[in-house]
Enzyme design. Structure first.
Site, short mmCIF file in Angstrom:
data_model
loop_
_atom_site.label_atom_id
_atom_site.label_comp_id
_atom_site.label_asym_id
_atom_site.label_seq_id
_atom_site.Cartn_x
_atom_site.Cartn_y
_atom_site.Cartn_z
N ALA A 215 0.86 -1.18 0.00
CA ALA A 215 0.00 0.00 0.00
C ALA A 215 0.90 1.23 0.00
CB ALA A 215 -0.88 -0.01 1.24
N GLY B 83 0.63 -5.13 0.72
CA GLY B 83 -0.56 -5.23 -0.14
C GLY B 83 -0.27 -5.97 -1.44
N GLU C 12 -0.53 -9.52 -0.51
CA GLU C 12 -1.96 -9.77 -0.23
C GLU C 12 -2.76 -9.86 -1.52
OE1 GLU C 12 -1.91 -6.37 2.51
OE2 GLU C 12 -2.93 -7.62 3.98
N GLU D 299 4.72 -5.14 7.10
CA GLU D 299 3.98 -4.12 7.86
C GLU D 299 4.52 -3.93 9.28
OE1 GLU D 299 2.59 -6.42 5.94
OE2 GLU D 299 0.98 -5.51 4.74
N1 COA Z 1 4.61 3.28 -0.72
C1 COA Z 1 5.04 4.45 -1.24
N2 COA Z 1 6.20 4.59 -1.89
C2 COA Z 1 6.97 3.50 -2.02
C3 COA Z 1 6.58 2.24 -1.51
C4 COA Z 1 5.34 2.16 -0.84
N3 COA Z 1 4.89 1.01 -0.34
N4 COA Z 1 7.57 1.34 -1.79
C5 COA Z 1 8.52 2.02 -2.47
N5 COA Z 1 8.14 3.31 -2.62
C6 COA Z 1 8.91 4.38 -3.29
C7 COA Z 1 10.12 4.83 -2.48
O1 COA Z 1 9.75 5.76 -1.49
C8 COA Z 1 10.99 5.41 -3.56
O2 COA Z 1 10.51 6.71 -3.86
P1 COA Z 1 11.57 7.92 -4.16
O3 COA Z 1 12.25 7.50 -5.44
O4 COA Z 1 10.71 9.12 -4.33
O5 COA Z 1 12.51 7.95 -3.00
C9 COA Z 1 10.70 4.53 -4.78
O6 COA Z 1 9.45 3.88 -4.50
C10 COA Z 1 11.75 3.46 -4.99
O7 COA Z 1 11.90 2.72 -3.77
P2 COA Z 1 13.31 2.52 -3.02
O8 COA Z 1 13.01 2.26 -1.58
O9 COA Z 1 14.24 3.65 -3.34
O10 COA Z 1 13.81 1.20 -3.74
P3 COA Z 1 14.82 0.10 -3.14
O11 COA Z 1 15.19 -0.77 -4.28
O12 COA Z 1 15.91 0.74 -2.36
O13 COA Z 1 13.91 -0.75 -2.09
C11 COA Z 1 11.93 -1.89 -1.36
C12 COA Z 1 12.82 -1.49 -2.56
C13 COA Z 1 10.68 -2.55 -1.94
C14 COA Z 1 12.68 -2.90 -0.50
C15 COA Z 1 11.56 -0.65 -0.54
O14 COA Z 1 11.05 0.34 -1.44
C16 COA Z 1 10.53 -0.88 0.51
O15 COA Z 1 10.83 -1.42 1.56
N6 COA Z 1 9.26 -0.47 0.25
C17 COA Z 1 8.20 -0.53 1.22
C18 COA Z 1 7.68 -1.94 1.35
C19 COA Z 1 6.61 -1.99 2.43
O16 COA Z 1 6.85 -1.75 3.60
N7 COA Z 1 5.38 -2.31 1.99
C20 COA Z 1 4.24 -2.43 2.89
C21 COA Z 1 3.50 -1.16 2.93
S1 COA Z 1 2.09 -1.26 4.01
#
Ligand code: COA
Length: 260
Positions: free
Chosen positions: A66, A111, A114, A134
């Protein structure tokens, strides 16, 4: 139907729905969830569509969860509504009456995992990572992750994944039964389309009833679920496809199902 955050492509009886917010790794914001609801309803009612594939845009991510920007500022009331709205859309996917294949091309987190679990079949690229992170944000899954994960991989494994928030590689997800198949990343869409073509050639009414028997039946006491199954077994006898399937077998030829 026009969407800002989805791409919808039809290839004969197979529809490919792509979550298209690659700059945020296809994170699901409220608008995307709403567009997903409209797209799923359209595909459910389109008799020409027999199988749906859901994937993510770009090389890196299926869906990274999400949208955390929205979660970060939500009120308790908003949070509850947000979860209910998402749960409703994922239920629509599970109950659309057609197989839905998640083609997991990268991160399937929160999500994203999910959504994949609400699909019928999960095919993952060997580069994909799955998990419910989460807990690391100080929240709990809100799109039925606690429920579907425990039902798919079992309570003990689900609790470990939910409480650690670990991202597991596709091969590990396969070992746990969280994904059906793992394929080389470059072959993912071809494999998903080929699997979709196999399912699209089956008798659509029987497909719908199998989905219904499993999904609805698992929520019923066993004895009631058996009666439900027996009723569906009786109902399919009224279809032309049942006559075609049994006749083709006896005539030693391949059945041509029409969905009637
Ligand atoms: N919501 C909003 N933005 C998100 C996102 C999310 N769930 N997941 C990634 N993004 C955004 C990042 O903020 C980043 O934005 P920016 O370029 O403006 O900084 C962009 O997507 C790229 O992500 P980044 O974190 O730089 O890539 P990465 O390769 O270093 O890491 C992940 C990839 C997936 C490991 C990491 O993005 C992450 O942990 N995301 C969240 C996962 C999460 O907790 N999901 C559950 C949400 S309830």
């Amino acid at each position: 139907m026009a969407f800002d955050n989805l791409l919808l492509e039809r290839d004969g009886a197979v529809a490919v729905l792509t979550i298209n917010r690659p700059k945020v790794l296809n994170a699901l914001n409220g608008q995307t969830i709403d567009e997903l609801r409209r797209a799923i309803l359209e595909l459910k009612h389109d008799a020409g569509v027999r199988v749906v594939i859901i994937t993510g845009a770009g090389e890196k991510s299926f869906i990274a969860g999400a949208d955390i920007n929205e979660i970060a500022v939500q009120s308790p009331i908003d949070g509850r509504e947000h979860a209910i709205r998402g749960q409703h859309v994922f239920d629509l996917i599970e109950h659309m009456g057609k197989p839905v294949i998640a083609a997991i091309n990268g991160y399937a987190l929160g999500g994203g995992c999910e959504l994949a679990m609400a699909c019928t079949i999960r095919i993952a690229a060997d580069t994909a990572k799955l998990g419910q992170p989460e807990i690391n944000l100080g929240i709990v899954p809100g799109y039925a992750g606690t429920q579907r994960l425990a039902r798919i991989v079992g309570r003990g494994r689900a609790l470990e994944l939910l409480l650690t928030g670990d991202q597991i590689p596709a091969q590990e997800a396969h070992r746990l039964g969280l994904v059906n198949r793992v394929v080389p990343a470059g072959d993912l869409m071809q494999e998903a389309r080929s699997f979709a073509a196999t399912l699209a050639a089956k008798a659509p009414v029987a497909v719908r009833y199998i989905l219904e028997a499993v999904h609805k039946g698992l929520d019923m006491p066993f004895s009631q679920a058996q009666i439900f199954e027996a009723t569906l077994f009786g109902l399919v006898s009224a279809t032309e496809d049942m006559k075609e399937g049994t006749t083709a077998f006896l005539e030693k030829r391949k059945a041509e199902f029409k969905g009637r």
